[in-house]
Design an enzyme around this catalytic site. Sequence first.
Site, PDB file in Angstrom:
ATOM      1  N   GLY A  38       0.643  -1.230   0.061  1.00  0.00           N
ATOM      2  CA  GLY A  38       0.171   0.108   0.005  1.00  0.00           C
ATOM      3  C   GLY A  38       1.003   1.510  -0.127  1.00  0.00           C
ATOM      4  O   GLY A  38       2.034   1.265   0.110  1.00  0.00           O
ATOM      5  N   LEU A  97       1.229   3.606   2.243  1.00  0.00           N
ATOM      6  CA  LEU A  97       2.154   3.811   3.639  1.00  0.00           C
ATOM      7  C   LEU A  97       3.117   2.756   3.753  1.00  0.00           C
ATOM      8  O   LEU A  97       4.203   2.885   3.968  1.00  0.00           O
ATOM      9  CB  LEU A  97       1.013   3.748   4.823  1.00  0.00           C
ATOM     10  CG  LEU A  97       1.946   3.854   6.052  1.00  0.00           C
ATOM     11  CD1 LEU A  97       2.513   5.171   6.281  1.00  0.00           C
ATOM     12  CD2 LEU A  97       0.996   3.764   7.271  1.00  0.00           C
ATOM     13  N   THR A 151      -9.467  -0.061   2.565  1.00  0.00           N
ATOM     14  CA  THR A 151      -9.471   1.397   2.950  1.00  0.00           C
ATOM     15  C   THR A 151     -10.448   2.110   1.880  1.00  0.00           C
ATOM     16  O   THR A 151     -10.311   3.354   1.630  1.00  0.00           O
ATOM     17  CB  THR A 151      -7.957   1.734   2.427  1.00  0.00           C
ATOM     18  OG1 THR A 151      -7.656   1.666   1.266  1.00  0.00           O
ATOM     19  CG2 THR A 151      -7.029   1.535   3.415  1.00  0.00           C
ATOM     20  N   THR A 198      -7.551   5.518  12.170  1.00  0.00           N
ATOM     21  CA  THR A 198      -7.939   6.637  11.284  1.00  0.00           C
ATOM     22  C   THR A 198      -8.688   7.702  11.953  1.00  0.00           C
ATOM     23  O   THR A 198      -9.211   7.440  13.164  1.00  0.00           O
ATOM     24  CB  THR A 198      -8.760   6.042  10.170  1.00  0.00           C
ATOM     25  OG1 THR A 198      -9.381   7.125   9.422  1.00  0.00           O
ATOM     26  CG2 THR A 198      -9.913   5.020  10.788  1.00  0.00           C
ATOM     27  N   ASP A 199      -8.752   8.771  11.414  1.00  0.00           N
ATOM     28  CA  ASP A 199      -9.593   9.944  11.925  1.00  0.00           C
ATOM     29  C   ASP A 199     -11.208   9.716  11.783  1.00  0.00           C
ATOM     30  O   ASP A 199     -11.942  10.392  12.470  1.00  0.00           O
ATOM     31  CB  ASP A 199      -9.111  11.401  11.302  1.00  0.00           C
ATOM     32  CG  ASP A 199      -9.167  11.195   9.558  1.00  0.00           C
ATOM     33  OD1 ASP A 199      -8.826  10.018   9.235  1.00  0.00           O
ATOM     34  OD2 ASP A 199      -9.673  11.987   9.102  1.00  0.00           O
ATOM     35  N   TYR A 215     -16.578   1.688   7.488  1.00  0.00           N
ATOM     36  CA  TYR A 215     -14.995   1.774   7.515  1.00  0.00           C
ATOM     37  C   TYR A 215     -14.488   2.477   8.760  1.00  0.00           C
ATOM     38  O   TYR A 215     -13.618   1.394   9.436  1.00  0.00           O
ATOM     39  CB  TYR A 215     -14.771   2.740   6.347  1.00  0.00           C
ATOM     40  CG  TYR A 215     -13.049   3.027   6.552  1.00  0.00           C
ATOM     41  CD1 TYR A 215     -12.274   2.056   6.212  1.00  0.00           C
ATOM     42  CD2 TYR A 215     -12.713   4.255   6.838  1.00  0.00           C
ATOM     43  CE1 TYR A 215     -10.722   2.380   6.360  1.00  0.00           C
ATOM     44  CE2 TYR A 215     -11.027   4.498   6.854  1.00  0.00           C
ATOM     45  CZ  TYR A 215     -10.126   3.657   6.741  1.00  0.00           C
ATOM     46  OH  TYR A 215      -8.940   3.832   6.764  1.00  0.00           O
ATOM     47  N   TRP A 238      -6.089  11.855   6.262  1.00  0.00           N
ATOM     48  CA  TRP A 238      -5.784  12.355   4.790  1.00  0.00           C
ATOM     49  C   TRP A 238      -4.369  12.168   4.494  1.00  0.00           C
ATOM     50  O   TRP A 238      -3.492  12.923   4.096  1.00  0.00           O
ATOM     51  CB  TRP A 238      -6.106  14.005   4.980  1.00  0.00           C
ATOM     52  CG  TRP A 238      -7.377  14.344   5.414  1.00  0.00           C
ATOM     53  CD1 TRP A 238      -8.392  13.693   5.807  1.00  0.00           C
ATOM     54  CD2 TRP A 238      -7.863  15.676   4.936  1.00  0.00           C
ATOM     55  NE1 TRP A 238      -9.465  14.221   6.035  1.00  0.00           N
ATOM     56  CE2 TRP A 238      -9.358  15.675   5.525  1.00  0.00           C
ATOM     57  CE3 TRP A 238      -7.509  16.896   4.303  1.00  0.00           C
ATOM     58  CZ2 TRP A 238     -10.259  16.766   5.271  1.00  0.00           C
ATOM     59  CZ3 TRP A 238      -8.424  17.916   4.251  1.00  0.00           C
ATOM     60  CH2 TRP A 238      -9.806  17.935   4.851  1.00  0.00           C
TER      61      TRP A 238
HETATM   62  N1  LIG Z   1      -5.484   6.575   2.809  1.00  0.00           N
HETATM   63  C1  LIG Z   1      -5.739   7.486   3.900  1.00  0.00           C
HETATM   64  O1  LIG Z   1      -6.048   8.746   3.935  1.00  0.00           O
HETATM   65  C2  LIG Z   1      -5.922   7.041   5.483  1.00  0.00           C
HETATM   66  C3  LIG Z   1      -6.374   7.762   6.379  1.00  0.00           C
HETATM   67  C4  LIG Z   1      -6.443   7.388   7.782  1.00  0.00           C
HETATM   68  C5  LIG Z   1      -5.832   6.024   8.072  1.00  0.00           C
HETATM   69  N2  LIG Z   1      -5.432   5.279   7.254  1.00  0.00           N
HETATM   70  C6  LIG Z   1      -4.797   3.790   7.414  1.00  0.00           C
HETATM   71  O2  LIG Z   1      -3.642   3.980   7.144  1.00  0.00           O
HETATM   72  C7  LIG Z   1      -3.142   2.694   6.699  1.00  0.00           C
HETATM   73  C8  LIG Z   1      -2.539   2.551   5.373  1.00  0.00           C
HETATM   74  O3  LIG Z   1      -3.409   3.066   4.190  1.00  0.00           O
HETATM   75  P1  LIG Z   1      -2.766   3.409   2.874  1.00  0.00           P
HETATM   76  O4  LIG Z   1      -3.623   4.695   2.535  1.00  0.00           O
HETATM   77  O5  LIG Z   1      -1.526   2.764   2.789  1.00  0.00           O
HETATM   78  O6  LIG Z   1      -3.800   2.375   2.159  1.00  0.00           O
HETATM   79  P2  LIG Z   1      -3.687   1.257   0.940  1.00  0.00           P
HETATM   80  O7  LIG Z   1      -2.821   2.172  -0.022  1.00  0.00           O
HETATM   81  O8  LIG Z   1      -5.306   0.973   0.819  1.00  0.00           O
HETATM   82  O9  LIG Z   1      -2.872   0.080   1.306  1.00  0.00           O
HETATM   83  C9  LIG Z   1      -3.395  -0.964   2.342  1.00  0.00           C
HETATM   84  C10 LIG Z   1      -2.837  -2.213   1.688  1.00  0.00           C
HETATM   85  O10 LIG Z   1      -3.464  -3.295   2.726  1.00  0.00           O
HETATM   86  C11 LIG Z   1      -3.613  -4.470   1.714  1.00  0.00           C
HETATM   87  N3  LIG Z   1      -4.590  -5.387   2.045  1.00  0.00           N
HETATM   88  C12 LIG Z   1      -5.930  -5.265   2.058  1.00  0.00           C
HETATM   89  N4  LIG Z   1      -6.722  -6.036   2.211  1.00  0.00           N
HETATM   90  C13 LIG Z   1      -5.846  -7.148   2.870  1.00  0.00           C
HETATM   91  C14 LIG Z   1      -5.940  -8.331   3.530  1.00  0.00           C
HETATM   92  N5  LIG Z   1      -6.822  -8.882   3.642  1.00  0.00           N
HETATM   93  N6  LIG Z   1      -4.660  -8.849   3.997  1.00  0.00           N
HETATM   94  C15 LIG Z   1      -3.588  -8.202   3.896  1.00  0.00           C
HETATM   95  N7  LIG Z   1      -3.355  -7.031   2.975  1.00  0.00           N
HETATM   96  C16 LIG Z   1      -4.589  -6.505   2.627  1.00  0.00           C
HETATM   97  C17 LIG Z   1      -3.942  -3.710   0.437  1.00  0.00           C
HETATM   98  O11 LIG Z   1      -3.553  -4.748  -0.667  1.00  0.00           O
HETATM   99  P3  LIG Z   1      -4.451  -4.489  -1.795  1.00  0.00           P
HETATM  100  O12 LIG Z   1      -4.226  -3.070  -2.576  1.00  0.00           O
HETATM  101  O13 LIG Z   1      -3.696  -5.691  -2.848  1.00  0.00           O
HETATM  102  O14 LIG Z   1      -5.898  -4.903  -1.539  1.00  0.00           O
HETATM  103  C18 LIG Z   1      -3.220  -2.384   0.348  1.00  0.00           C
HETATM  104  O15 LIG Z   1      -1.813  -2.802  -0.229  1.00  0.00           O
HETATM  105  C19 LIG Z   1      -4.680   1.700   6.754  1.00  0.00           C
HETATM  106  O16 LIG Z   1      -4.619   1.113   8.076  1.00  0.00           O
HETATM  107  C20 LIG Z   1      -5.711   2.978   6.473  1.00  0.00           C
HETATM  108  O17 LIG Z   1      -6.790   2.397   7.242  1.00  0.00           O
HETATM  109  C21 LIG Z   1      -5.441   5.714   5.738  1.00  0.00           C
END
Ligand SMILES: NC(=O)c1ccc[n+]([C@@H]2O[C@H](COP(=O)([O-])OP(=O)(O)OC[C@H]3O[C@@H](n4cnc5c(N)ncnc54)[C@H](OP(=O)(O)O)[C@@H]3O)[C@@H](O)[C@H]2O)c1
Length: 288
Positions: A10, A12, A61, A100-101, A124, A149
């Site tokens: 992902g 992050l 996500t 998350t927020d 979510y 964000w």
């Molecule tokens: N993006 C934001 O704005 C935001 C804000 C607040 C908090 N967060 C939190 O920050 C963290 C990182 O977010 P991110 O933006 O990096 O999200 P991301 O790019 O969607 O990364 C999440 C990763 O988790 C993987 N995943 C999904 N289902 C899975 C499973 N069953 N087993 C193992 N891996 C799995 C996804 O793989 P696939 O792509 O192959 O499905 C993806 O590589 C998350 O915990 C998210 O909730 C994000």
Amino acid sequence: MKIVITGAGGQLGHDLIRALSPAHELLPLSREQLDVTDELAVKQQITACCPDVIIHAAAFTQVDLAETMLDKAYAINSTGTRNVALAAHHCAAKLVYISTDYVFDGTKTGSYTEMDRTNPLSVYGNSKLHGEKFVEMISQRYFIVRTSWLYGKHGSNFVTKVLSMADRQSRLTMVYDQTGSPTYTLDLARFVGELVETEKYGLYHVSNQGCCSRYEFAEAILQTANRTDISLEAVSASTFSLPALRPDNSAFDDLAIRQNGFSRMREWKLALQDCIQNDIQYVRSNEG
Ligand SMILES: NC(=O)c1ccc[n+]([C@@H]2O[C@H](COP(=O)([O-])OP(=O)(O)OC[C@H]3O[C@@H](n4cnc5c(N)ncnc54)[C@H](OP(=O)(O)O)[C@@H]3O)[C@@H](O)[C@H]2O)c1
């Protein structure tokens, strides 16, 4: 330290790898390598490598899709987090859970501290909050890191979307009545690196300092990328009828960072400039 990273594919995940290597021995696991919903696989793979730290960044996500795919959202974000917490407990590893927020309802006037009451508006947000509860119940050596964000070089995010829309349209419509704290994934990853060196366990709000509306965020993105030729129209979030409700305000206060003596994250506009000028712009110019 030996560090397992879930969700390593992902946005992050990519920056955790950048920030933590080569100082640490990393075991990055993408969804293909470890599905966190598979309790046995999680236990076996994590126990086999016996890490000092697990950074659990894997999540479902897609906020709007979660409203209709709630079984999947809860399986990954809640039960999957329980599986990872059990494995961490089994190996006595420190656990970092990225949350998350969206655990907040956005009705507070002012920024949210770690002491504020949660009340998620979406599947979510609720599924991530249940993940937090599993972590608190199962692990004794945990850091729950709520962030907001997120944007960075990898993946699709608000910054890359605004820049790509600016390549296609001369006028963009942006929401003025949703406020939050933008966070550069590389800054967050570096902070997590600092956190895991300590035993200052608990709940942290980790975003770049300050807050803005989506409109102000887009304005800063376009200014930093020298796209002042693009005009912005301010609209209310109520103009769009999205499946998932978002908090109107989810600005973060970094109370736990200050109280535990960590260096504070830099201001959001400085982080944005760094990201666009040194990370994203570099990619865009290479692609162009
Ligand atoms: N993006 C934001 O704005 C935001 C804000 C607040 C908090 N967060 C939190 O920050 C963290 C990182 O977010 P991110 O933006 O990096 O999200 P991301 O790019 O969607 O990364 C999440 C990763 O988790 C993987 N995943 C999904 N289902 C899975 C499973 N069953 N087993 C193992 N891996 C799995 C996804 O793989 P696939 O792509 O192959 O499905 C993806 O590589 C998350 O915990 C998210 O909730 C994000």
